[in-house]
Design an enzyme around this catalytic site. Structure first.
Site, PDB file in Angstrom:
ATOM      1  N   GLU A 116       9.239 -27.914 -33.865  1.00 48.41           N
ATOM      2  CA  GLU A 116       8.541 -26.944 -34.724  1.00 48.41           C
ATOM      3  C   GLU A 116       8.945 -25.551 -34.268  1.00 48.41           C
ATOM      4  O   GLU A 116       9.858 -25.401 -33.466  1.00 48.41           O
ATOM      5  CB  GLU A 116       7.026 -27.155 -34.637  1.00 48.41           C
ATOM      6  N   LEU A 171       2.140 -29.231 -33.578  1.00 50.09           N
ATOM      7  CA  LEU A 171       0.818 -28.961 -34.119  1.00 50.09           C
ATOM      8  C   LEU A 171       0.858 -29.311 -35.606  1.00 50.09           C
ATOM      9  O   LEU A 171       1.792 -28.889 -36.310  1.00 50.09           O
ATOM     10  CB  LEU A 171       0.469 -27.480 -33.957  1.00 50.09           C
ATOM     11  N   LYS A 211      -4.605 -27.666 -30.471  1.00 48.91           N
ATOM     12  CA  LYS A 211      -4.447 -26.215 -30.621  1.00 48.91           C
ATOM     13  C   LYS A 211      -5.132 -25.514 -29.450  1.00 48.91           C
ATOM     14  O   LYS A 211      -6.255 -25.010 -29.565  1.00 48.91           O
ATOM     15  CB  LYS A 211      -5.019 -25.762 -31.970  1.00 48.91           C
ATOM     16  N   TYR A 232      -8.486 -22.862 -30.220  1.00 47.78           N
ATOM     17  CA  TYR A 232      -8.656 -21.760 -31.160  1.00 47.78           C
ATOM     18  C   TYR A 232      -8.265 -22.189 -32.558  1.00 47.78           C
ATOM     19  O   TYR A 232      -7.667 -23.246 -32.756  1.00 47.78           O
ATOM     20  CB  TYR A 232      -7.828 -20.542 -30.727  1.00 47.78           C
TER      21      TYR A 232
END
Ligand code: PMP
Length: 285
Positions: free
Chosen positions: A177, A201, A145, A32
């Site tokens: 993260e 990411l 992702k 996505y």
């Protein structure tokens, strides 16, 4: 009426249906993107599309349309929903087939997308937020992702239950993260953020902030940093498409520095504001 994108079609939200054997539903087998809209235009579109292509390649998933065609459809979705400041979300799954782990033969990817209004005032937190440190239990390809976000979801829920707005994840002593953002610390006037490897990411906002920092002559070091460095940082902030640059002033029971957003974070937030203002002004003509 809310209009959604299903494959190549624009449909009222109520008419959007997916197959119960869609692999996105059964395995999280899909990818996505979420793209911010300012002044009716998709922000940093090219970088998002590059990342989408990369995610597809890494999962050997076929994109159902060319990026040009997809972009046209997303622009139309924005117009049809009359979005000025908002968020476009779309996902592509490997498609529907009788459940089996192997990639099925002759399967067609399925694209669905939506565009919602998201005024900036609702997302900005100029005074900073509290976050919680949560164990990073995710797989080893966080650079893709994918729809498979259960590790992220559990972390965010845990943080929420501790009264925090976001979870900052760590593998052992290393900060990776956030559950849906990247993390930066400021040490001696320098930005430090985890390198773009398989553990995080590579956020589009992360890339943009690194770029902005360059323009503002703020040095950036892409290296791992520890939870100890996080606690003792001069400043901490997170970045994401939805959050932009958000100061972090507290981590669980520990207050960061003075407990107020720091000056470098502030500079980056101002630079971001100015950029959005320029985009919005240009959109008026
Ligand atoms: N990391 C994770 C795990 C995320 O889900 C997100 C938001 N999608 C980010 C970082 C930030 O990425 P971006 O700046 O592209 O929104």
């Amino acid at each position: 009426m809310t209009i959604i994108l299903y494959q190549d079609k624009f449909l009222p939200r109520e008419q959007g249906q997916v197959d119960m054997e869609d692999r996105g539903y059964q395995f999280g087998d899909g990818i996505y993107e979420a793209i911010r809209v300012y002044g009716g235009k998709m922000f940093l579109l090219d970088l998002h599309m590059k990342r989408l292509e990369r995610s597809a390649r890494e999962l050997r998933l076929k994109l159902p349309y060319s990026l040009e065609h997809l972009t046209d459809n997303l622009n139309q979705l924005i117009r049809q929903n009359q979005i000025n400041e908002g968020l476009v979300y779309f996902q592509i799954t490997r498609g529907a087939a009788h459940r089996q782990h192997l990639f099925p033969d002759h399967i067609e990817s399925v694209l669905t997308g939506s565009a919602v209004s998201l005024p900036r005032e609702e997302t900005l937190r100029p005074n900073g937020i509290k976050v919680s440190l949560v164990d990073d239990i995710r797989w080893l390809r966080c650079d893709i992702k994918t729809l498979n976000l259960l590790g992220n979801v559990l972390a965010r829920q845990e943080a929420h239950e501790k009264g925090s707005e976001e979870a900052i994840l760590h593998r052992g002593a290393t900060v990776t993260e956030g559950s849906s953002c990247n993390v930066f610390i400021v040490q001696n006037g320098q930005l430090v953020t985890h390198p773009a490897d398989h553990f995080i990411l590579n956020g589009i906002t992360r890339l943009h902030v690194i770029d902005l920092a360059g323009k503002l002559n703020i040095p950036v070091e892409e290296r791992t940093f520890s939870t100890d460095e996080l606690y003792h940082a001069d400043e901490v902030f997170i970045t994401s498409t939805g959050a932009e640059v958000k100061p972090v002033v507290q981590i669980d029971e520990r207050v960061i520095a003075s407990g107020k957003p720091g000056s470098i974070t502030q500079k980056l937030m101002n630079a971001f504001d100015e950029e959005v203002a320029r985009i919005k002004a240009a959109a008026l003509y």
